[in-house]
Design a protein around this motif. Structure first.
Motif, mmCIF file in Angstrom:
data_model
loop_
_atom_site.group_PDB
_atom_site.id
_atom_site.type_symbol
_atom_site.label_atom_id
_atom_site.label_comp_id
_atom_site.label_asym_id
_atom_site.label_seq_id
_atom_site.Cartn_x
_atom_site.Cartn_y
_atom_site.Cartn_z
ATOM 1 N N LEU A 9 0.841 -1.206 0.000
ATOM 2 C CA LEU A 9 0.000 0.000 0.000
ATOM 3 C C LEU A 9 0.870 1.248 0.000
ATOM 4 C CD1 LEU A 9 -2.766 1.431 0.313
ATOM 5 C CD2 LEU A 9 -2.499 1.162 2.803
ATOM 6 N N ASN A 54 1.446 4.047 -3.314
ATOM 7 C CA ASN A 54 1.066 5.454 -3.185
ATOM 8 C C ASN A 54 2.263 6.395 -3.199
ATOM 9 O OD1 ASN A 54 -2.030 6.019 -2.424
ATOM 10 N ND2 ASN A 54 -1.456 3.973 -1.746
ATOM 11 N N TRP A 74 -5.878 7.548 2.511
ATOM 12 C CA TRP A 74 -5.487 6.347 1.763
ATOM 13 C C TRP A 74 -4.795 5.317 2.675
ATOM 14 C CZ3 TRP A 74 -0.303 5.088 1.574
ATOM 15 C CH2 TRP A 74 0.620 6.125 1.820
ATOM 16 N N GLN A 75 -4.272 5.790 3.807
ATOM 17 C CA GLN A 75 -3.621 4.878 4.737
ATOM 18 C C GLN A 75 -4.598 4.216 5.708
ATOM 19 O OE1 GLN A 75 -0.146 6.475 6.705
ATOM 20 N NE2 GLN A 75 0.328 7.869 5.025
#
Length: 516
Positions: free
Chosen positions: A125, A129, A495-496
């Protein structure tokens, strides 16, 4: 009652869970004979459970045949695990690993499968990003550049780790584990190096961590004291919670902290039975890389395992240097009471030692030639996290000269005073860092980025002699980070959210190598 774990019929491997009874064996053999297939029944030795074991988290990586080694047959778990064990304390997971390289790898992958898979999912992840590269990019880079340059001993550890993970239901191979171990030098050194070929690029070298090592008149008993705060993005760093006690067939026993799946420490903090204590901070602003060199994670592990002296350590770290994860290493030898500082660039290397004084680390490069030739920014020209923390270290070393012991070292790591602005309060410029409260762009990241201190470690000569050190998971001052209110205030980091966790306070705890 034992259960029949595997039935192999031709090329099929069936996980049956049947009881190992004469009737079950007869049924299996009769079935194979009826369909005309060769068969083999393997008793794993597992004890029957009410509910079969399941992976702690959903597998995230597909199984890819790399052609590196043939698939291993099912093995008895007890034979591979041997004397290995794990226990949890103060938020950390301590694991004792012992045996051949492959056994050590299998033990690691099997006992820590959930932690490794969770770390890899967070890593994928993060990399997607932050670098805009997917996992397959890192697999292929690791396979092309790293695998052939890894000592066979460590190849076997990585293969064993992948086998241990697969035995727990997580589908990884040795190339996954190579990319996993080398992600720092790939993401923050190799990728910027590629970008620099196409256009002007800036350093992505993470100027993280605060550390010192002292001896002689600098310490209370005249012997070595070393301490280190690990700084990194919380998504990654909150998982930096392993203490590995590795007993290899060759070389020295190692006690070190590690990120799940790393065969090296990574942040780095290690001691060995030769009496060496080892830590580092990265070189801020650095940008250089050699595709033909030996991966840093291999050199770091090899130095921790085989170095007997400070000169040995420097030699092993310099051999095959690829410029990846360029660090200023702080090392000590409790046998001679001597400490050393190795600023290891690709083209510019300086190594100095002393038996009286202290060396500090705050990601601040010191060699003017290295700054001019291998850094994209000169950190000496303006106030920044690296220079501000350096100023604080200098003040602490001066004010506590002759008084430094384990307790003082723990206090230093918890220090929240800004030496430049002369004010109290943790930010990106204090030894105990909280970048998520800092409106500045710390380390080139966007303002308020969730990163900072994620753990602290302290060792003295007396502790090192016992193969022991102090460790505190999370912030060294006992403060906390809570995800929900942070993301409500800073939705740009949403997004985390799927994998970002709270960082809770933990106590200082002692870890000591398992008695054999």
């Amino acid at each position: 009652m034992k259960i029949l774990r595997w039935v192999i019929i031709g090329s099929l491997v069936i996980n049956t869970g049947w009881p190992v009874t004469p009737a079950a064996l007869s049924h299996t053999k009769a079935t194979a004979k009826r369909v005309g297939l060769t068969q083999k029944v393997v008793d794993s030795g597992f004890t029957q459970q009410k509910h079969p074991p399941k992976p702690a988290v959903k597998p995230s990586a597909r199984l890819i045949d790399t052609g590196l080694t043939p698939p291993e047959p099912p093995v008895k778990k007890d034979r591979q695990l041997g004397k290995a064990s794990r226990q949890e304390k103060g938020g950390w997971v301590y694991a004792h690993l012992e045996g051949t390289p492959r056994q050590i790898g299998f033990q690691y992958g099997y006992l820590l499968a959930g932690e490794i898979d969770d770390a890899n999912r967070a890593l994928q992840l993060f990399l997607k990003n932050e670098t805009k590269k997917d996992w397959e990019f890192y697999r292929q880079a690791a396979k092309r550049m790293f695998w052939a340059k890894i000592d066979r001993e460590y190849q076997q550890e990585l293969e064993g780790m992948a086998a241990g993970l697969r035995a727990r239901g997580f589908h990884y191979d040795a190339i996954d584990m190579t990319a996993h171990n080398g992600w720092i030098e790939l993401a923050w050194y190799y990728v910027p190096y590629l970008e620099a070929k196409q256009k002007e690029a800036t350093s992505k070298a993470p100027p993280y961590c605060s550390a010192f090592i002292a001896t002689g008149s600098a310490t209370a008993d005249g012997k070595i004291v070393m301490a280190h705060n690990a700084w990194v993005h919380y998504l990654i760093g909150q998982r930096w919670n392993l203490v590995l006690d590795i007993v290899p067939l060759r070389g020295h026993r190692i006690l070190m902290d590690a990120w799940p799946g790393f065969i090296h420490s990574g942040d780095d903090f290690a001691i060995n039975t030769a009496g060496l204590v080892i830590t580092e901070t990265t070189i801020g602003g650095y940008l250089n890389f050699n595709e033909q060199g030996v991966p840093e994670f291999v050199r770091a592990r090899k130095a921790a395992q085989y170095a007997n002296t400070l000169d040995d350590f420097a030699r092993l770290m310099k051999a095959g240097n690829n410029g990846g994860y360029a660090n200023t290493w702080l090392v000590g030898d409790i046998k001679s009471n001597e400490i050393g500082k190795l600023e290891l660039g690709l083209k510019n290397v300086t190594f100095q030692t002393t038996s009286d004084g202290a060396f500090i680390g705050s990601n601040f490069p010191e060699n003017p030639k290295l700054i001019a030739e291998e850094c994209t920014v000169d950190l000496t020209n303006f106030s920044n996290s690296c220079s501000d923390r350096k100023a604080r270290w200098i003040a602490l070393m001066k004010n506590h000269k002759g008084k430094i012991g384990a307790a003082e070292a723990q206090q230093f790591l918890a220090d929240n005073y800004d030496e430049v602005l002369h004010k109290q309060g943790s930010t990106g410029s204090t030894l105990n860092g909280h970048c998520e409260v800092d409106e500045r762009s710390v380390f080139g990241a966007t303002p308020y980025y969730p990163m900072g201190t994620v753990n602290g470690k302290v060792v003295t000569a007396d502790l090192a002699r016992r193969m022991a050190f102090w460790a505190r998971l999370g912030f060294s001052d006992g403060s906390e980070f809570m995800v929900k209110p942070f993301l409500e205030k800073h939705p740009e980091y949403a997004w985390q959210a799927p994998l970002l966790r709270d960082i809770k306070a933990n106590p200082w705890v002692m870890f000591e190598a398992k008695k054999r």
